[in-house]
Design a protein around this motif. Structure first.
Motif, PDB file in Angstrom:
ATOM      1  N   UNK A  76       0.833  -1.205   0.000  1.00 11.92           N
ATOM      2  CA  UNK A  76       0.000   0.000   0.000  1.00 11.92           C
ATOM      3  C   UNK A  76       0.867   1.254   0.000  1.00 11.92           C
ATOM      4  N   UNK A  77       1.898   1.251   0.820  1.00  8.68           N
ATOM      5  CA  UNK A  77       2.810   2.401   0.885  1.00  8.68           C
ATOM      6  C   UNK A  77       3.413   2.665  -0.499  1.00  8.68           C
ATOM      7  N   UNK A  78       3.772   1.595  -1.190  1.00  7.31           N
ATOM      8  CA  UNK A  78       4.496   1.735  -2.459  1.00  7.31           C
ATOM      9  C   UNK A  78       3.573   1.761  -3.673  1.00  7.31           C
ATOM     10  N   UNK A  79       2.282   1.621  -3.441  1.00  5.69           N
ATOM     11  CA  UNK A  79       1.334   1.663  -4.546  1.00  5.69           C
ATOM     12  C   UNK A  79       1.467   0.491  -5.507  1.00  5.69           C
ATOM     13  N   UNK A  80       1.733  -0.703  -4.969  1.00 12.26           N
ATOM     14  CA  UNK A  80       1.889  -1.873  -5.839  1.00 12.26           C
ATOM     15  C   UNK A  80       0.918  -2.992  -5.457  1.00 12.26           C
ATOM     16  N   UNK A  81      -0.163  -2.635  -4.777  1.00 10.53           N
ATOM     17  CA  UNK A  81      -1.125  -3.655  -4.333  1.00 10.53           C
ATOM     18  C   UNK A  81      -1.714  -4.444  -5.493  1.00 10.53           C
ATOM     19  N   UNK A  82      -1.918  -3.764  -6.624  1.00  7.55           N
ATOM     20  CA  UNK A  82      -2.552  -4.448  -7.753  1.00  7.55           C
ATOM     21  C   UNK A  82      -1.575  -5.353  -8.500  1.00  7.55           C
ATOM     22  N   UNK A  83      -0.304  -5.346  -8.081  1.00  4.79           N
ATOM     23  CA  UNK A  83       0.707  -6.123  -8.814  1.00  4.79           C
ATOM     24  C   UNK A  83       1.114  -7.397  -8.088  1.00  4.79           C
ATOM     25  N   UNK A  84       0.505  -7.665  -6.930  1.00  2.00           N
ATOM     26  CA  UNK A  84       1.005  -8.740  -6.068  1.00  2.00           C
ATOM     27  C   UNK A  84       1.028 -10.119  -6.727  1.00  2.00           C
ATOM     28  N   UNK A  85       0.140 -10.344  -7.679  1.00  2.92           N
ATOM     29  CA  UNK A  85       0.075 -11.687  -8.280  1.00  2.92           C
ATOM     30  C   UNK A  85       0.945 -11.820  -9.522  1.00  2.92           C
ATOM     31  N   UNK A  86       1.524 -10.696  -9.956  1.00  2.00           N
ATOM     32  CA  UNK A  86       2.363 -10.756 -11.164  1.00  2.00           C
ATOM     33  C   UNK A  86       3.750 -11.296 -10.845  1.00  2.00           C
ATOM     34  N   UNK A  87       4.471 -11.635 -11.901  1.00  2.00           N
ATOM     35  CA  UNK A  87       5.872 -12.001 -11.760  1.00  2.00           C
ATOM     36  C   UNK A  87       6.724 -10.849 -12.278  1.00  2.00           C
ATOM     37  N   UNK A  88       7.994 -10.763 -11.808  1.00  2.00           N
ATOM     38  CA  UNK A  88       8.844  -9.640 -12.190  1.00  2.00           C
ATOM     39  C   UNK A  88       8.898  -9.384 -13.697  1.00  2.00           C
ATOM     40  N   UNK A  89       8.841 -10.442 -14.494  1.00  5.70           N
ATOM     41  CA  UNK A  89       8.875 -10.288 -15.944  1.00  5.70           C
ATOM     42  C   UNK A  89       7.704  -9.479 -16.503  1.00  5.70           C
ATOM     43  N   UNK A  90       6.651  -9.363 -15.710  1.00  6.65           N
ATOM     44  CA  UNK A  90       5.459  -8.633 -16.168  1.00  6.65           C
ATOM     45  C   UNK A  90       5.400  -7.217 -15.600  1.00  6.65           C
TER      46      UNK A  90
END
Ligand code: ADP
Ligand code: ADP
Length: 226
Positions: free
Chosen positions: A120-134
């Motif tokens: 939440x702090x970093x604004x990446x909540x919507x990315x949690x299920x992705x892999x680094x390549x994405x």
């Protein structure tokens, strides 16, 4: 209270010259120390020696009252964020962030709470299920910072952690990092060649040149004195 002390630390990659020479510095708990200086002056080498990723040629590195020259990186209790964000490509963002706690057998619900807080702090909540390549470069960099802040180590070591972000995100992340430092109450050692970052984040600036410390002082003294 943790304290990191470098005493007469030298590094030579070859016999001809020193990358770092007679480096003396005492870093106190809760400082935000910034290494600045021209490319090749020894900033990264110094940070890598503190991390244990580079052997110290001579001199002493003390972390808390322990001589650490030969202590394994994993036993130094430091968290690192480097430019080439060491994310595990096969793991999701969630698992990348959770990893440091999983291997320390922290309870699952506690890990889950921490991951979501940091995300939440970093604004990446919507990315949690992705892999680094994405992820984009900037997103990867935020995940790397997220992974590093999951636990509270003795110190954070950051080597140009914002270098891959566009100007807007960099400005936003500067604010986040300053806030993080305040909230976590922790030591940060940070390499940059961005003067704005150094001025706004640093409690102390270490100016290096040719492997030496030229000056180490408060930002105001470094940047406002003629
Ligand atoms: P900075 O981070 O300030 O740009 P570095 O610590 O990367 O500087 O480099 C300091 C000096 O050490 C430079 O002269 C660089 O060429 C040299 N150096 C850095 N890494 C290596 C290495 N792995 N092998 C040999 N020389 C190196
Ligand atoms: P549930 O069975 O209730 O879904 P999980 O532990 O799978 O419980 O998920 C709880 C929360 O943690 C969810 O918000 C989910 O998005 C997140 N989460 C857990 N594991 C992962 C994972 N591997 N990748 C992405 N998100 C995860």
């Amino acid at each position: 209270m943790s304290e990191i002390t470098l005493r007469n630390v030298c590094k030579s990659y070859d016999k001809e010259h020193y990358a770092v020479k007679d480096f003396n510095l005492e870093i106190h708990d809760n400082e935000f120390v910034i290494f600045v200086g021209p490319s090749g002056c020894g900033k990264s080498t110094t940070l890598r020696m503190i991390a244990g990723l580079e052997e110290i040629t001579s001199g002493e590195l003390w972390i808390d009252k322990q001589l650490c020259n030969y202590v394994e990186p994993k036993d130094r209790d430091l968290s690192m964020v480097f430019q080439n964000y060491a994310l595990y490509p096969q793991m999701t963002v969630y698992d990348n962030m959770a990893f440091a706690l999983q291997i320390r057998k922290v309870p699952k619900n506690e890990i889950d709470q921490k991951v979501h807080e940091a995300a939440a702090i970093l604004g990446i909540e919507s990315l949690l299920k992705r892999r680094p390549g994405q992820l984009s470069g900037g997103q990867k960099q935020r995940v790397a910072i997220g992974s590093a802040i999951m636990r509270k180590p003795k110190a954070f070591l950051m080597d140009e952690p914002l270098s891959n972000l566009d100007a807007k995100l960099r400005a936003q992340m500067r604010v986040e990092l300053a806030d993080l430092h305040k909230r976590l109450g922790t030591t940060i050692i940070y390499v940059t060649h961005d003067q704005t970052e150094a001025m706004t984040l640093g409690t102390r600036i270490v100016v290096m040149k040719d492997g030496f410390i030229r000056q180490a002082d408060a930002p105001r003294t470094i940047y406002e004195d003629p």
